[in-house]
Design a protein around this motif. Structure first.
Motif, short mmCIF file in Angstrom:
data_model
loop_
_atom_site.label_atom_id
_atom_site.label_comp_id
_atom_site.label_asym_id
_atom_site.label_seq_id
_atom_site.Cartn_x
_atom_site.Cartn_y
_atom_site.Cartn_z
N THR A 234 89.27 -9.84 -49.30
CA THR A 234 89.26 -9.64 -50.76
C THR A 234 89.87 -10.78 -51.55
N HIS A 235 90.81 -11.50 -51.00
CA HIS A 235 91.51 -12.54 -51.76
C HIS A 235 90.91 -13.92 -51.51
N THR A 236 89.61 -14.01 -51.67
CA THR A 236 88.89 -15.27 -51.52
C THR A 236 88.34 -15.66 -52.89
N TYR A 237 88.43 -16.94 -53.19
CA TYR A 237 88.01 -17.45 -54.50
C TYR A 237 87.24 -18.74 -54.32
N SER A 238 86.25 -18.92 -55.17
CA SER A 238 85.46 -20.15 -55.19
C SER A 238 86.07 -21.11 -56.22
N MET A 239 86.13 -22.38 -55.86
CA MET A 239 86.59 -23.40 -56.80
C MET A 239 85.41 -23.77 -57.70
N ALA A 240 85.49 -23.38 -58.95
CA ALA A 240 84.42 -23.66 -59.91
C ALA A 240 84.23 -25.17 -60.06
N GLY A 241 83.00 -25.62 -59.93
CA GLY A 241 82.71 -27.04 -60.07
C GLY A 241 82.91 -27.84 -58.81
N GLY A 242 83.51 -27.22 -57.80
CA GLY A 242 83.67 -27.83 -56.49
C GLY A 242 84.46 -29.14 -56.48
N ILE A 243 84.23 -29.89 -55.42
CA ILE A 243 84.95 -31.15 -55.23
C ILE A 243 84.60 -32.17 -56.32
N ASP A 244 83.42 -32.03 -56.90
CA ASP A 244 83.03 -32.94 -57.97
C ASP A 244 83.97 -32.78 -59.18
N GLN A 245 84.25 -31.54 -59.58
CA GLN A 245 85.18 -31.31 -60.69
C GLN A 245 86.60 -31.72 -60.31
N CYS B 272 82.90 -26.35 -52.33
CA CYS B 272 81.76 -27.11 -51.84
C CYS B 272 81.57 -28.29 -52.80
N HIS B 273 80.35 -28.76 -52.96
CA HIS B 273 80.11 -29.90 -53.84
C HIS B 273 80.23 -29.52 -55.31
N HIS B 274 79.48 -28.48 -55.73
CA HIS B 274 79.49 -28.08 -57.14
C HIS B 274 79.87 -26.62 -57.37
N GLY B 275 80.02 -25.83 -56.32
CA GLY B 275 80.47 -24.45 -56.48
C GLY B 275 79.47 -23.37 -56.12
N VAL B 276 78.25 -23.73 -55.77
CA VAL B 276 77.24 -22.72 -55.44
C VAL B 276 77.44 -22.17 -54.03
N ARG B 277 77.56 -23.05 -53.05
CA ARG B 277 77.76 -22.60 -51.67
C ARG B 277 79.07 -21.84 -51.51
N SER B 278 80.10 -22.27 -52.21
CA SER B 278 81.39 -21.57 -52.09
C SER B 278 81.31 -20.17 -52.68
N LEU B 279 80.54 -19.98 -53.73
CA LEU B 279 80.33 -18.62 -54.26
C LEU B 279 79.62 -17.76 -53.22
N ASN B 280 78.59 -18.31 -52.58
CA ASN B 280 77.90 -17.56 -51.52
C ASN B 280 78.88 -17.20 -50.40
N ALA B 281 79.75 -18.12 -50.06
CA ALA B 281 80.73 -17.88 -49.00
C ALA B 281 81.68 -16.75 -49.37
N ILE B 282 82.19 -16.76 -50.59
CA ILE B 282 83.14 -15.68 -50.93
C ILE B 282 82.44 -14.34 -51.07
N PHE B 283 81.19 -14.33 -51.54
CA PHE B 283 80.46 -13.06 -51.58
C PHE B 283 80.32 -12.49 -50.16
N TYR B 284 79.98 -13.35 -49.21
CA TYR B 284 79.88 -12.91 -47.82
C TYR B 284 81.25 -12.41 -47.32
N LEU B 285 82.30 -13.20 -47.52
CA LEU B 285 83.62 -12.81 -47.02
C LEU B 285 84.12 -11.54 -47.67
N ARG B 286 83.89 -11.38 -48.95
CA ARG B 286 84.33 -10.15 -49.61
C ARG B 286 83.59 -8.93 -49.06
N GLU B 287 82.32 -9.08 -48.73
CA GLU B 287 81.58 -7.98 -48.09
C GLU B 287 82.19 -7.63 -46.74
N GLN B 288 82.82 -8.62 -46.08
CA GLN B 288 83.46 -8.40 -44.79
C GLN B 288 84.90 -7.89 -44.93
N GLY B 289 85.37 -7.71 -46.16
CA GLY B 289 86.71 -7.19 -46.40
C GLY B 289 87.76 -8.23 -46.72
#
Length: 114
Positions: free
Chosen positions: A91-102, A72-89
């Protein structure tokens, strides 16, 4: 090689770049909104806005084993997305720390910052 998902939720932009250049790259999912995606994006990314993640996001994955990097922009929304996806099974989902800005700061300065 993807890190152990039981210990890792985030990857730094250099790790993401290496994985995306690998022989079998993971999916690259942009979970920002359309106006952000239109402004700038990482080449090869598929837009699946977090605002409608519970439907379209799952269509990007054929099984829980499909590796994906989500940003995402800074990494917060992408963390929420992977937490949701991991709850759905998914498992191999990762958030890009710092997002597109980094990504823009450290990997590709041609990607616009906002």
């Amino acid at each position: 090689m993807l890190p152990d998902p039981s210990h890792t939720f985030e990857l730094d932009v250099a790790q993401c770049q290496d994985l995306l250049k690998s022989e079998n790259p993971p999916l690259l999912i942009d979970c920002r909104e359309l106006n952000e995606y239109t402004h700038c994006r990482i080449d090869g990314a598929t837009l699946v806005p977090l605002s409608n993640f519970m439907g379209p996001a799952e269509t990007e994955f054929s099984s829980g084993d499909v590796p994906a990097i989500i940003y995402c922009h800074h990494g917060v929304r992408s963390l929420n997305a992977i937490f949701y996806l991991r709850e759905q099974g998914f498992t191999h989902t990762y958030s890009m720390a710092g997002g597109i800005d980094q990504w823009s700061l450290l990997i590709d300065p041609e990607v616009a910052r906002y």
